[in-house]
Design a protein around this motif. Structure first.
Motif, PDB file in Angstrom:
ATOM      1  N   GLY A  29       0.780  -1.223  -0.233  1.00 26.69           N
ATOM      2  CA  GLY A  29       0.118  -0.075   0.025  1.00 26.69           C
ATOM      3  C   GLY A  29       0.870   1.289   0.078  1.00 26.69           C
ATOM      4  O   GLY A  29       0.355   2.341  -0.189  1.00 26.69           O
ATOM      5  N   ASN A  30       2.188   0.981  -0.017  1.00 26.39           N
ATOM      6  CA  ASN A  30       3.004   2.190  -0.006  1.00 26.39           C
ATOM      7  C   ASN A  30       3.977   2.446  -1.157  1.00 26.39           C
ATOM      8  O   ASN A  30       4.981   2.980  -1.393  1.00 26.39           O
ATOM      9  N   GLY A  31       3.305   1.862  -2.363  1.00 24.73           N
ATOM     10  CA  GLY A  31       4.000   2.051  -3.936  1.00 24.73           C
ATOM     11  C   GLY A  31       5.201   0.996  -3.822  1.00 24.73           C
ATOM     12  O   GLY A  31       5.896   1.181  -4.817  1.00 24.73           O
ATOM     13  N   ARG A  32       5.085  -0.081  -3.137  1.00 24.21           N
ATOM     14  CA  ARG A  32       6.168  -1.006  -3.323  1.00 24.21           C
ATOM     15  C   ARG A  32       5.401  -2.299  -2.858  1.00 24.21           C
ATOM     16  O   ARG A  32       4.324  -2.520  -2.250  1.00 24.21           O
ATOM     17  N   ARG A  33       6.281  -3.664  -3.090  1.00 25.08           N
ATOM     18  CA  ARG A  33       5.966  -5.105  -2.917  1.00 25.08           C
ATOM     19  C   ARG A  33       7.044  -5.570  -1.899  1.00 25.08           C
ATOM     20  O   ARG A  33       8.161  -5.263  -1.941  1.00 25.08           O
ATOM     21  N   ILE A  34       6.493  -6.605  -1.083  1.00 22.79           N
ATOM     22  CA  ILE A  34       7.389  -7.146  -0.497  1.00 22.79           C
ATOM     23  C   ILE A  34       7.548  -8.673  -1.168  1.00 22.79           C
ATOM     24  O   ILE A  34       6.542  -9.504  -1.162  1.00 22.79           O
ATOM     25  N   GLY A  35       8.806  -9.049  -1.559  1.00 24.43           N
ATOM     26  CA  GLY A  35       8.851 -10.264  -2.415  1.00 24.43           C
ATOM     27  C   GLY A  35       8.967 -10.147  -3.881  1.00 24.43           C
ATOM     28  O   GLY A  35       8.579  -8.927  -4.049  1.00 24.43           O
ATOM     29  N   GLN A  36       9.284 -11.152  -4.449  1.00 23.95           N
ATOM     30  CA  GLN A  36       9.067 -11.098  -5.758  1.00 23.95           C
ATOM     31  C   GLN A  36       7.821 -11.906  -6.496  1.00 23.95           C
ATOM     32  O   GLN A  36       7.488 -12.924  -6.008  1.00 23.95           O
ATOM     33  N   VAL A  37       7.522 -11.403  -7.884  1.00 22.21           N
ATOM     34  CA  VAL A  37       6.574 -12.098  -8.271  1.00 22.21           C
ATOM     35  C   VAL A  37       7.021 -13.416  -8.855  1.00 22.21           C
ATOM     36  O   VAL A  37       8.167 -13.299  -9.847  1.00 22.21           O
ATOM     37  N   LYS A  38       6.669 -14.309  -8.514  1.00 27.19           N
ATOM     38  CA  LYS A  38       7.172 -15.925  -8.993  1.00 27.19           C
ATOM     39  C   LYS A  38       6.436 -16.194 -10.471  1.00 27.19           C
ATOM     40  O   LYS A  38       5.281 -15.941 -10.690  1.00 27.19           O
ATOM     41  N   ASP A  39       7.457 -17.077 -11.218  1.00 24.10           N
ATOM     42  CA  ASP A  39       7.048 -17.438 -12.386  1.00 24.10           C
ATOM     43  C   ASP A  39       6.629 -16.357 -13.400  1.00 24.10           C
ATOM     44  O   ASP A  39       5.713 -16.501 -14.148  1.00 24.10           O
ATOM     45  N   ARG A  40       7.127 -15.168 -13.351  1.00 21.17           N
ATOM     46  CA  ARG A  40       6.937 -14.183 -14.262  1.00 21.17           C
ATOM     47  C   ARG A  40       8.307 -13.412 -14.818  1.00 21.17           C
ATOM     48  O   ARG A  40       9.362 -13.462 -13.727  1.00 21.17           O
ATOM     49  N   TYR A  41       8.542 -12.877 -15.907  1.00 25.86           N
ATOM     50  CA  TYR A  41       9.712 -12.396 -16.406  1.00 25.86           C
ATOM     51  C   TYR A  41       9.184 -11.198 -17.657  1.00 25.86           C
ATOM     52  O   TYR A  41       8.342 -11.207 -17.839  1.00 25.86           O
ATOM     53  N   GLN A  42      10.077 -10.092 -17.493  1.00 27.09           N
ATOM     54  CA  GLN A  42       9.861  -8.940 -18.524  1.00 27.09           C
ATOM     55  C   GLN A  42      10.959  -8.731 -19.215  1.00 27.09           C
ATOM     56  O   GLN A  42      12.300  -9.069 -18.918  1.00 27.09           O
TER      57      GLN A  42
END
Length: 61
Positions: A6-19
């Motif tokens: 909710g502060n413009g960031r995430r905790i951890g990495q999105v799994k099984d995705r790449y860009q």
């Protein structure tokens, strides 16, 4: 799994995705773990917490 804070960031990495950066549009495209296209970003810059790596499938056309 990545959790939004909710502060413009995430905790951890999105799994099984790449860009990858799309050379034609200049924006980033997101792919799942098998190399299938998911989405294209319409604003500049990469997605947060999504890994940048080499593609698993050859480029089209």
């Amino acid at each position: 799994m990545a959790k939004n804070t909710g502060n413009g960031r995430r905790i951890g990495q999105v799994k099984d995705r790449y860009q990858l950066k799309n050379e034609r549009t200049g924006f980033f495209d997101k792919y799942d773990g098998l190399g299938n296209f998911i989405a294209s970003k319409s604003s500049p810059g990469p997605w947060k917490s999504v890994e940048k790596r080499n593609p698993k499938k050859p480029p089209r056309g």
